[in-house]
Design a protein around this motif. Structure first.
Motif, short mmCIF file in Angstrom:
data_model
loop_
_atom_site.label_atom_id
_atom_site.label_comp_id
_atom_site.label_asym_id
_atom_site.label_seq_id
_atom_site.Cartn_x
_atom_site.Cartn_y
_atom_site.Cartn_z
N UNK A 15 0.84 -1.19 0.00
CA UNK A 15 0.00 0.00 0.00
C UNK A 15 0.88 1.25 0.00
N UNK A 16 1.34 1.57 -1.18
CA UNK A 16 2.18 2.75 -1.39
C UNK A 16 1.72 3.40 -2.69
N UNK A 61 1.41 6.76 2.19
CA UNK A 61 1.42 5.48 2.88
C UNK A 61 0.31 5.51 3.93
N UNK A 62 -0.59 4.51 3.96
CA UNK A 62 -1.64 4.53 4.99
C UNK A 62 -1.05 4.48 6.40
N UNK A 103 -3.94 -0.66 9.85
CA UNK A 103 -5.19 -0.89 9.13
C UNK A 103 -5.08 -2.07 8.16
N UNK A 104 -3.95 -2.18 7.49
CA UNK A 104 -3.75 -3.29 6.55
C UNK A 104 -2.77 -4.26 7.19
N UNK A 105 -3.34 -5.14 8.00
CA UNK A 105 -2.56 -6.00 8.87
C UNK A 105 -2.64 -7.45 8.42
N UNK A 112 -3.40 9.10 5.37
CA UNK A 112 -2.10 8.78 4.78
C UNK A 112 -1.00 9.68 5.33
N UNK A 113 0.15 9.08 5.54
CA UNK A 113 1.36 9.86 5.75
C UNK A 113 1.88 10.23 4.37
#
Length: 203
Positions: free
Chosen positions: A111-112, A125-126, A130-132, A174-175
Motif C-alpha cells: 500500500x504505497x 502510505x496509509x 489498518x492493513x494487517x 495517509x502519511x
C-alpha cells in the motif's frame, strides 16, 4: 453507512468543465467486492487534492499516478477519477515493489502510492495497523474465490467494517511526503484505451 461522504465529492477539471465524483459513484462503478478499495481511493485523492491543489480543482490532464498495489478496485477508481489508464496510460505506473519497507504489504504489492498534480508530487502510505495480517489473510482466503452464502456474508461483513473504519478515521489517513515531480509527457505517441490499434485510427 458512509455518512461522512454523503455530501462530499472529489472535484476535478476536465478540459474546461467541472467534474464531481462521489463515493457512491465509485462504489457503483467498482461494485461491492471493492468496497475497501473505493473507500481507500476516495481518501487518497481527497487528501492529495487538499495538499497539492487546495484552491483550485486539479486538471485531469495534469495528473500522474504510481501505485504499488495492483488491485482491481484501486485501478478502476484511478480510471474513474482521473481517466489516466485509458486516456493517458503513460502517466500511470504499476510497480508492486515500489515504496519503503514500512508501507503495509498486500496480497500482491504494498500500500504505497504517488500522486502528481501539475508540478507537485507526493508519496502516500496509509497509517499503521489498518492493513494487517488479518486483512491479508481475509483477502488471500476469500477474495475472487467461490464462496458459499455463509462465507460470502462473513467476508462482506468484514469488508464493510474495514471500509467504515477507514471512513471514520479522524485526521489524514495517509502519511505523505514531498517528491520531485516527474515528466507527464509520453515517450512517443500516447495510447488511447491501452490499444495501439485504436490510437492509430486517430493519429
Amino acid at each position: 453507512m458512509f455518512n461522512r461522504f454523503l455530501n462530499h465529492q472529489l472535484i476535478l477539471i476536465d478540459q474546461r468543465d467541472t467534474i464531481r465524483i462521489s463515493w457512491d459513484q465509485l462504489f457503483g462503478y467498482c461494485g461491492p467486492s471493492q468496497v475497501i478499495a473505493t473507500t481507500l481511493a476516495f481518501r487518497l485523492f481527497e487528501q492529495a487534492i487538499k495538499e497539492m491543489s487546495p484552491h483550485t480543482p486539479p486538471k485531469r490532464d495534469e495528473m500522474g499516478i504510481l501505485t504499488a498495489f495492483p488491485g482491481r478496485g484501486i485501478l478502476e477508481c484511478i480510471e474513474m477519477i482521473t481517466r489516466i489508464p485509458t486516456l493517458a496510460s503513460h502517466r500511470l505506473t504499476v510497480a508492486p515493489e515500489a515504496g519503503p519497507p514500512e508501507a503495509p504489504s498486500a496480497y500482491i504489492g504494498r500500500f504505497y502510492f504517488e500522486v502528481q498534480i501539475g508540478n507537485e508530487r507526493r508519496s502516500y502510505i496509509p497509517i499503521p495497523d489498518y492493513f494487517d495480517d488479518e486483512f491479508r489473510t481475509q483477502v488471500a482466503q476469500f477474495q475472487n474465490k467461490k464462496l458459499n452464502d455463509a462465507e460470502y456474508h462473513s467476508y462482506m461483513s468484514y469488508k464493510w467494517q474495514k471500509a467504515q473504519s477507514i471512513t471514520n478515521y479522524d485526521g489524514e489517513f495517509f502519511k505523505s511526503e514531498v517528491l520531485p515531480p516527474l515528466s507527464l509527457e509520453p515517450e512517443g505517441k500516447a495510447q488511447w484505451y491501452g490499444l495501439q490499434s485504436y490510437a492509430d485510427l486517430h493519429s
